[in-house]
Motif scaffolding. Structure first.
Motif, PDB file in Angstrom:
ATOM      1  N   VAL A  71       1.156  -1.365  -0.317  1.00 29.94           N
ATOM      2  CA  VAL A  71      -0.432   0.066   0.185  1.00 29.94           C
ATOM      3  C   VAL A  71       0.868   1.077  -0.274  1.00 29.94           C
ATOM      4  O   VAL A  71       0.558   2.605  -0.018  1.00 29.94           O
ATOM      5  N   THR A  72       2.015   1.057   0.419  1.00 34.82           N
ATOM      6  CA  THR A  72       3.685   2.104  -0.167  1.00 34.82           C
ATOM      7  C   THR A  72       4.111   2.364  -1.957  1.00 34.82           C
ATOM      8  O   THR A  72       4.521   3.460  -1.429  1.00 34.82           O
ATOM      9  N   ARG A  73       4.812   1.301  -1.810  1.00 34.77           N
ATOM     10  CA  ARG A  73       5.703   1.015  -2.837  1.00 34.77           C
ATOM     11  C   ARG A  73       4.994   1.727  -4.075  1.00 34.77           C
ATOM     12  O   ARG A  73       3.937   2.196  -4.866  1.00 34.77           O
ATOM     13  N   GLY A  74       5.949   2.730  -4.890  1.00 35.80           N
ATOM     14  CA  GLY A  74       5.739   4.134  -5.475  1.00 35.80           C
ATOM     15  C   GLY A  74       5.328   5.165  -5.419  1.00 35.80           C
ATOM     16  O   GLY A  74       5.467   5.846  -6.399  1.00 35.80           O
ATOM     17  N   SER A  75       4.185   5.504  -4.585  1.00 35.68           N
ATOM     18  CA  SER A  75       4.042   6.919  -3.871  1.00 35.68           C
ATOM     19  C   SER A  75       4.908   7.614  -3.826  1.00 35.68           C
ATOM     20  O   SER A  75       5.904   7.436  -2.329  1.00 35.68           O
ATOM     21  N   GLY A  76       5.004   8.684  -3.926  1.00 37.19           N
ATOM     22  CA  GLY A  76       5.811   9.397  -3.780  1.00 37.19           C
ATOM     23  C   GLY A  76       6.946   9.467  -4.708  1.00 37.19           C
ATOM     24  O   GLY A  76       8.535  10.944  -5.168  1.00 37.19           O
ATOM     25  N   ALA A  77       7.384   8.498  -5.830  1.00 41.59           N
ATOM     26  CA  ALA A  77       8.514   8.422  -6.036  1.00 41.59           C
ATOM     27  C   ALA A  77       8.546   9.825  -7.873  1.00 41.59           C
ATOM     28  O   ALA A  77       7.485   9.502  -8.173  1.00 41.59           O
ATOM     29  N   LYS A  78       9.562   9.323  -8.205  1.00 42.50           N
ATOM     30  CA  LYS A  78      10.150  10.397  -9.207  1.00 42.50           C
ATOM     31  C   LYS A  78       8.982  10.133 -10.633  1.00 42.50           C
ATOM     32  O   LYS A  78       8.643  10.104 -11.097  1.00 42.50           O
TER      33      LYS A  78
END
Length: 601
Positions: A441-448
């Motif tokens: 539920v967090t991976r990739g969130s906020g990634a450029k």
């Protein structure tokens, strides 16, 4: 005396056979002493040896004529509580496994122990049902005669040679002669067990392929696979009076727990990971209390393992509606042959009709409708392997349209691929609870950079399929110390929850255990009620809108949205160091005072 002997064995890690050797008596004698009501007492010389062993084990005793005093931790456990914990069962299994060490590779032990454990369970349940009939008809022998005449009165009829009292040689059995007048008596315990299992299957065809999966008398290269004397030790370990497996003696899914325990112990011994994911019992019950299955609903677990999650759905459904006569319709798929057999055993012993099929769900889902598409269910529950990697070939040109139409294909971890399969298996009003790694539920969130897993999560949130996420405590699962999450999906949310996501942070709701933490059974309903609350609860529940989730780039971690009280309890490092200095000075003062007192003496 029984409690003293059991406390000695528990402290020293001895089987009844090993204790008998230490005391210079037979196994039968130790078994009789432990199973007695205290009226059977050892002679003086034997009592002296028992007292000496008790001293070695650190077990307190009083005069031989009085009841033993065992360590306080054991005194606190009542007989009822003892049967509901896993410790006695785990000790029995480990005693049994140790009995055949060296005879089979560790990974093969469970292939022999689980069918034998199932036989013990069947026999204890048979005895319970005969006792019930005896209460009804007023006589035990009459009850046996009635059961022999009408097998339908019992869940499973066990012929005399398959009853545990005969297998363990507490009772004798007159084996019949064959058509040539020769005795059919087995030469040893291995042949006896094989004959017994086959006899049970003849009388109970539904057990074919479940209980008769091994030959206890198998010979390879002129030698027995397992030495009969070792098998006898296993039977003796299972015959310990503490380890009864009747209707009221063990927890639901005890066979699944036994299987998981053996996997873990053997994996530890070989330095490997158990490699299979067993859902802790309390997590399964929490999922069942949140989902609240209704009579007649269809329930599906595509990675069902030992069948524990399906089992718990039915148990909670019965608890919620005890007058209903309509059972749930249960369906499960499992890849591993051993887990499949245990799931069948679990379903059979609980009188639950479960359609369980073998196969790889991601590649070859077995439950399909008349048109060849995926069968859809009211409820889906699962605990698939976390962070599983799949080749993109699995997703390309998927004949069931599980991926490209539900947020596209992931090239990383398979957690959301499992949720895509979950969604495709839910009917228009379906709901689901799936256990995954917290990173799902967090991976990739906020990634450029663009992240496929985050994009799938976005697709689910934007279409309002995510009802909530529950963060579990650390160190609950045997094959990882990491915390897990439960993702709740709902295709038809209640009006009050449309456009909202419930985030429950249960990471601190645990008790320390060895080797694993655990959730408290009495608090499971509280957690379920918290999840169903429609208002935030400080430090435990937050309810966010899909717009808030979008603003957070679809980070759905409860830890991000629900602040826990721990942060307010932290103190500045300077204060802590000052306290340590003061304590150190106080310790020096006490040492000086103690030295002066000793000089005077």
């Amino acid at each position: 005396m029984p409690e003293t002997l059991r406390a000695i064995r528990a402290s020293l890690g001895l089987t009844q056979t090993e204790l008998a050797e230490r005391l210079g008596v037979s196994f039968a004698t130790v078994n009789r002493w432990e199973g007695s009501d205290g009226s059977t007492q050892p002679q003086k010389a034997k009592m002296a040896r028992i007292l000496a062993l008790a001293a070695e084990a650190g077990v307190d005793t009083v005069d031989p004529g009085e009841a033993p005093i065992v360590p306080s931790a054991r005194r606190r456990r009542t007989a009822k509580a003892d049967t509901k914990t896993t410790k006695p069962m785990e000790q029995m299994l480990w005693d049994a496994a140790c009995s055949i060490r060296g005879e089979k590779d560790a990974a093969k032990f469970k292939d022999y122990l689980l069918p034998l454990l199932f036989m013990k369970r069947l026999s204890d349940v048979f005895d319970d049902e005969i006792s019930r009939l005896a209460e009804e008809y007023g006589d035990h022998n009459l009850a046996l005669e009635i059961a022999e005449a009408d097998h339908s009165l019992l869940r499973f009829y066990l012929p005399p040679e398959a009853r545990w009292a005969v297998i363990s040689e507490r009772e004798t059995y007159e084996w019949p002669l064959d058509e040539r007048g020769r005795s059919t008596a087995p030469r040893d315990i291995g042949e006896h067990l094989t004959k017994a299992v086959r006899a049970v299957v003849r009388h109970n065809p539904s057990l074919a392929g479940v209980i008769d999966i091994v030959d206890f008398a198998e010979v390879r290269n002129g030698e027995r696979d397992i030495n009969p004397s070792k098998l006898k030790d296993v039977v003796q370990a299972f015959s310990d009076p503490r380890y009864r497996l009747g209707l009221a003696d063990v927890q639901p899914d005890f066979l699944g727990r036994a299987y998981e325990y053996l996997l873990r112990k053997f994996a530890e011994g070989s330095g490997q990971s158990a490699g299979e994911f067993f859902t802790p019992t309390e997590v399964g019950f929490l999922m069942a209390r949140i989902i609240r299955a209704k009579p007649g609903e269809t329930c599906y677990d595509y990675a069902c393992g030992s069948g524990g999650l399906l089992l718990k759905l039915q148990l909670i459904a019965r608890e919620l509606d005890p007058t209903s006569k309509v059972p749930l319709k249960l369906f499960g798929q499992e890849l591993q042959a051993e887990s499949y057999a245990v799931a069948k055993m679990n379903a059979i012993i609980h009188d639950m009709d479960v359609d369980i099929r073998r196969g790889d769900t991601m590649i070859n889902p077995k439950f399909r409708d008349a048109a060849g598409g995926l069968q859809r269910f009211d409820i889906v529950v699962a605990n698939p392997m976390w962070n599983q990697t799949f080749s993109t070939d699995v997703f390309d040109n998927d004949p069931y349209d599980r991926f490209t139409k539900a947020g596209a294909i992931t090239s990383g971890k398979g957690d959301w691929a499992w949720l895509q399969h979950t969604l495709a298996s839910m009917n228009d009003g379906g709901r689901a609870a799936v256990v995954l790694d917290t990173g799902a539920v967090t991976r990739g969130s906020g990634a450029k950079n663009e992240d496929k897993e985050r994009n799938i999560r976005k697709w689910f949130v934007d279409r309002d399929f995510v009802e909530g996420v529950i963060l579990l405590p650390d160190n609950l699962f045997y094959n990882t110390s990491a915390a897990g999450i439960i993702v709740i999906l709902n295709k038809r949310k209640p009006a009050a929850r449309k456009g909202k996501i419930v985030l429950l942070n249960a990471s601190k709701r645990f008790r320390k255990g060895r080797p694993k933490n655990y959730l408290v059974e009495d608090e499971l309903q509280q957690l379920a009620d918290l999840f169903r609350s429609d208002e935030p609860v400080d430090g435990q529940v937050n309810i966010i809108t899909t717009e808030q989730a979008q603003a957070a780039d679809y980070n759905l971690s409860p830890a991000r949205w629900v602040a826990q009280a721990d942060a307010a309890e932290l103190r500045p490092v300077k204060e802590i160091l000052a306290d340590l200095v003061a304590l150190d000075e106080r310790a020096r003062e006490i040492d000086q005072a103690l030295s002066e007192m000793l000089v005077k003496l």
